[in-house]
Design a protein around this motif. Structure first.
Motif, mmCIF file in Angstrom:
data_model
loop_
_atom_site.group_PDB
_atom_site.id
_atom_site.type_symbol
_atom_site.label_atom_id
_atom_site.label_comp_id
_atom_site.label_asym_id
_atom_site.label_seq_id
_atom_site.Cartn_x
_atom_site.Cartn_y
_atom_site.Cartn_z
ATOM 1 N N THR A 179 139.744 90.424 28.641
ATOM 2 C CA THR A 179 139.235 91.566 29.718
ATOM 3 C C THR A 179 138.167 90.836 30.385
ATOM 4 O O THR A 179 137.214 90.189 29.605
ATOM 5 N N LYS A 185 146.849 95.771 29.502
ATOM 6 C CA LYS A 185 146.950 94.788 30.716
ATOM 7 C C LYS A 185 147.756 93.597 30.072
ATOM 8 O O LYS A 185 148.150 92.707 30.905
ATOM 9 N N ARG A 186 147.867 93.454 28.948
ATOM 10 C CA ARG A 186 148.822 92.341 28.290
ATOM 11 C C ARG A 186 148.485 90.741 28.639
ATOM 12 O O ARG A 186 149.497 89.914 28.879
ATOM 13 N N GLU A 226 137.733 101.602 24.316
ATOM 14 C CA GLU A 226 138.281 101.139 25.995
ATOM 15 C C GLU A 226 138.451 99.828 26.077
ATOM 16 O O GLU A 226 139.349 99.255 26.687
ATOM 17 N N GLU A 251 142.225 98.469 27.114
ATOM 18 C CA GLU A 251 142.194 97.537 28.440
ATOM 19 C C GLU A 251 142.890 96.030 28.076
ATOM 20 O O GLU A 251 143.640 95.637 28.817
ATOM 21 N N ILE A 252 142.612 95.378 27.045
ATOM 22 C CA ILE A 252 143.330 94.276 26.782
ATOM 23 C C ILE A 252 144.739 94.365 26.196
ATOM 24 O O ILE A 252 145.640 93.423 26.778
ATOM 25 N N SER A 253 144.847 95.348 25.385
ATOM 26 C CA SER A 253 146.451 95.489 25.236
ATOM 27 C C SER A 253 147.230 96.345 26.192
ATOM 28 O O SER A 253 148.414 95.926 26.207
ATOM 29 N N GLU A 273 148.050 91.970 36.172
ATOM 30 C CA GLU A 273 147.109 92.924 36.141
ATOM 31 C C GLU A 273 145.839 92.193 36.139
ATOM 32 O O GLU A 273 145.448 91.218 35.961
ATOM 33 N N LYS A 274 144.743 93.174 36.327
ATOM 34 C CA LYS A 274 143.276 92.914 36.337
ATOM 35 C C LYS A 274 142.381 93.523 35.505
ATOM 36 O O LYS A 274 141.271 94.407 35.642
ATOM 37 N N PRO A 275 142.626 93.178 33.973
ATOM 38 C CA PRO A 275 141.665 93.894 33.119
ATOM 39 C C PRO A 275 140.243 93.643 33.359
ATOM 40 O O PRO A 275 139.826 92.523 33.372
ATOM 41 N N LYS A 276 139.398 94.737 33.243
ATOM 42 C CA LYS A 276 138.050 94.654 33.288
ATOM 43 C C LYS A 276 137.428 96.070 32.758
ATOM 44 O O LYS A 276 137.876 97.134 32.645
ATOM 45 N N VAL A 277 136.202 95.516 32.158
ATOM 46 C CA VAL A 277 135.427 96.666 31.546
ATOM 47 C C VAL A 277 133.971 96.352 31.881
ATOM 48 O O VAL A 277 133.500 95.284 32.453
#
Length: 325
Positions: A236, A231-232, A223, A227-229, A211-215
């Motif tokens: 992020t 996308k595992r 948020e 996003e962190i939890s 996955e590509k976690p981003k904020v």
């Protein structure tokens, strides 16, 4: 059984004796031009290097062939005894034969040499005895002088086979360097196993599966956590909302540290807890480079970039799964 100290003493004596023999082989290289000329001849060869021997020398020959093949020099193994029973047919006029023999006077070698001469192939003798029949009949002499074996009875081939093997390695590496054989070339010949993966597996081969976690800079705490939890990957990226420029990273550790640094969590934004200028790795870098950077900084994930832009993440678990750790 001998006491432990006696066993260690014998082992040390063997190793030192063999190390001393290799030093003697190194000194012998400079005594003639045969080694250098042998390398130059093989470099211009249109055929293959055929390495032969009998007994323990045959085992050494097989290993040298494997090393030559894996470093860009086409090679074949031919057992000296089998050669005179039909295997001689594998040798072509453009080939180059390296015959290994401690004494240079074994019966099989004495039968084989005239047959090789009839075929018109070039012959190098890898021998301990430079005055032997094999040495005097060869075009090149690769001298591996050994005074005695590590065996206390001076019978079992030990020091002599070590010296021959080391000289074969020297030959292979000289050829490798002369051909400018690169790690990429090596990878093409070693695609299997952990070694192969270290030489060909790229960061992008692994990161594209994640996955590509981003904020954004102003993302609120909820948020960020989702996003962190979700996308595992334990982190992020923080991107500029206007042009997606990478600005920082937030990890699980940053969240834990936040709890001790901020009294009011409702007001926390990504810009308040991110680590700016995060460590990154390029999509086209080798995966083993990502592992090195993680180990150097004691972290478990890296942001992956492509031409400087955010592309995703690679995690230590990705490298573990591929057997690189």
């Amino acid at each position: 059984m001998k006491p432990q100290n006696d066993i260690n003493s014998v082992a040390k004596k063997v190793l030192l004796q063999e190390a001393e023999a290799i030093q003697g082989v190194a000194a012998a290289i400079s005594e003639t031009q045969d080694f250098a000329q042998c390398v130059e001849t093989i470099l211009s060869l249109r055929g293959r290097v055929v390495v032969t021997g009998v007994g323990k020398s045959a085992h050494i020959a097989a290993k040298i062939v494997a090393t030559l093949n894996s470093t860009g020099t086409p090679a074949l193994f031919m057992h000296a005894a089998d050669a005179i029973h039909g295997d001689l047919g594998m040798i072509q006029p453009e080939d180059f034969v390296v015959a290994i023999s401690k004494s240079g006077d074994t019966p099989e070698i004495k039968v084989l040499v005239p047959l090789l001469r009839r075929k018109g192939v070039l012959l190098a003798a890898l021998v301990c005895n430079a005055s032997s029949y094999l040495a005097t009949q060869a075009d090149y002499v690769l001298h591996a002088p050994v005074e005695r074996e590590a065996c206390p009875h001076n019978l079992a081939p030990t020091t002599s086979t070590t010296a021959a093997l080391a000289l074969g390695d020297a030959l292979a590496v000289c050829l490798l360097e002369a051909r400018q054989f690169s790690s990429a070339d090596f990878a093409r010949l070693h695609p299997g196993g952990t070694l192969g993966k270290k030489l060909y597996l790229k960061v992008g081969d692994l990161s594209r599966q994640n996955e590509k976690p981003k904020v954004t800079l102003e993302a609120p705490l909820k948020e960020i956590i989702l996003e962190i939890s979700g996308k595992r990957l334990g982190a992020t990226a923080v991107l500029d909302p206007d042009d997606d420029t990478l600005l920082g990273i937030i990890t699980d550790g940053d969240l834990r540290r936040m709890l001790t640094n901020f009294a009011r969590l409702d007001d926390v934004r990504a810009r308040d807890i991110m680590t700016p200028r995060p460590v990154t790795v390029d999509l086209d870098d080798f995966a083993v480079e990502a592992l090195t950077r993680m180990q150097q900084r004691n972290i478990t994930q890296l942001i992956v970039t492509e031409q400087g832009s955010f592309s995703g993440f690679i995690h230590l678990h990705d490298l573990l799964r591929e057997g690189l750790v």
